[in-house]
Each structure stands twice: as C-alpha cells, then as structure tokens.
Scaffold this active site. Sequence first.
Site, mmCIF file in Angstrom:
data_model
loop_
_atom_site.group_PDB
_atom_site.id
_atom_site.type_symbol
_atom_site.label_atom_id
_atom_site.label_comp_id
_atom_site.label_asym_id
_atom_site.label_seq_id
_atom_site.Cartn_x
_atom_site.Cartn_y
_atom_site.Cartn_z
ATOM 1 N N VAL A 105 -5.268 -3.343 12.274
ATOM 2 C CA VAL A 105 -3.790 -3.245 11.702
ATOM 3 C C VAL A 105 -4.069 -4.009 10.257
ATOM 4 O O VAL A 105 -4.961 -4.688 9.877
ATOM 5 C CB VAL A 105 -3.116 -4.343 12.759
ATOM 6 C CG1 VAL A 105 -1.620 -4.472 11.961
ATOM 7 C CG2 VAL A 105 -3.108 -4.010 13.858
ATOM 8 N N CYS A 106 -3.305 -3.030 9.158
ATOM 9 C CA CYS A 106 -3.162 -3.574 7.936
ATOM 10 C C CYS A 106 -4.615 -3.458 7.352
ATOM 11 O O CYS A 106 -5.378 -2.416 7.544
ATOM 12 C CB CYS A 106 -2.569 -5.084 7.914
ATOM 13 S SG CYS A 106 -1.956 -5.381 6.252
ATOM 14 N N THR A 107 -5.155 -4.225 6.666
ATOM 15 C CA THR A 107 -6.195 -4.223 5.853
ATOM 16 C C THR A 107 -7.670 -4.452 6.987
ATOM 17 O O THR A 107 -8.701 -4.489 6.494
ATOM 18 C CB THR A 107 -6.474 -5.207 4.831
ATOM 19 O OG1 THR A 107 -6.172 -6.557 5.508
ATOM 20 C CG2 THR A 107 -5.411 -4.904 3.791
ATOM 21 N N GLY A 155 -0.817 0.862 9.759
ATOM 22 C CA GLY A 155 -0.454 0.384 8.329
ATOM 23 C C GLY A 155 -0.438 -1.050 8.178
ATOM 24 O O GLY A 155 -1.004 -1.952 9.234
#
Length: 227
Positions: A105-107, A155
């Site tokens: 998730v995310c970075t 994202g």
Amino acid sequence: MTDSPKPFHIVFLLFDGITQLDFTGPAQFLARMAGAAVHTAAKQIKPIETDSGFAILPSKDFADCPQADLLCVPGGFGTKDVIADDETLQFLRSQAAGAHYITSVCTGSLALGAAGLLDGKRATSHWAYTALLEKFGATYEKARVVKDGNIITAGGVTSGIDFALTVIAEIAGQQFAESVQLGLEYDPRPPFHSGHPDLADPELVTMLRDRIYAKQVADLADIIDRS
C-alpha cells in the site's frame, strides 16, 4: 463437529514512520475472511511509532513470524529506512518466496522494489512517488489497485481498502467481499473532490508536492541510487 477453516496467514510489515491507515485499513477488512490470522512483524518486538502520534506493538519479530499467505508492506515516511535495511529486505524476499499474494500500500511498493520483487511488473504507489518505480524495473500503471500475477500494489493510503476487497473477492468470492464492504459501511462520499491530482486544484497539487513530497522523493531517489 465442523472443521475449522485452514489458517490464512496475513503478515504486515511494521516499521517506525509507518502510515498506520496503510495497514489498519486493509487489516480491518482482510480480518473478516474465514481463517484469517493477522500478524504484524517487525525487526524487534517493541513499540513502533506511527505517523499519527501513537505507537503499535508488533506481534512477531522476523525470526518468529510464520510464513505469509499474504504479505503486505505498508508505506509511510519511514520507507526510506526500510529500503536501506538489508535485514528487512531479506525478510521480504524470504516471505515473498512462499506467499500466495505479495502486496503493498502506498510507498510500500518501493520496499517491494528494493527487495527485487517488482522487476518487470506493473505497479502503483502514492501519486507523489510513482516516478521512482522505474528505478526498480517496474512499469507504473495509474490505478488505485494494480494486479500483476500474484503482485498486488495499491495507491496512496485509502487505496489499501480497495486492495483488500479485491483480494477478498478473489479468495472468497464477490458476494462475500460485498458483504464485508456492507458490514463495514465502506461507502466513500468525500465532501471534496480533491483526492487525486487528476481531480484537485493544480495549485494545491503543486503546493503539496513542493512543501511535503519533493524532499521526500529526492531523499528516496538518492537512497535507491546508492543501494
């Protein structure tokens, strides 16, 4: 007597500087699956400082963590330390070798990339960091959830809930996934339409990028290039 469902081990990597919703969001949904066993793993069992002003105590250290059926790497500003830490990257490689699903998730996708797990894969990340994916041989795809084989990347932050529902539908069927969505009343109707650069005021995007993300992206790029 009925048989208990076979455990489905879900392992979330924890690290200082984690964005807590990156993992608590999907964890809340994934935990609803039959047999779900959620584990939070860190190098040491000690309080992990989140970006929200509170700490979380991991349930396992790397040595005692069971083999994941689903491995998830959340993101956060602490990602820069993860991608520079050989022990953590080796843990991810070892877990990924036996996992049915390798996710982020995310970075967190940058940590997967640093572990060598995104080479030749389509992937996504938080909008401010997507240009860094190519440094790991990945191809950025603009979507909240990107699935390439058993690699699933989400994202930024809230996209983790969408990723969780995607996985639940694949494992337990769409009807069950919809029941989880209904039970948790996931019906997002935000008061503003500014949740993505494609929707937000360009001046707001520029301000946020310049004030918060530009230095973070530059620091990460430097760490990646030196690795």
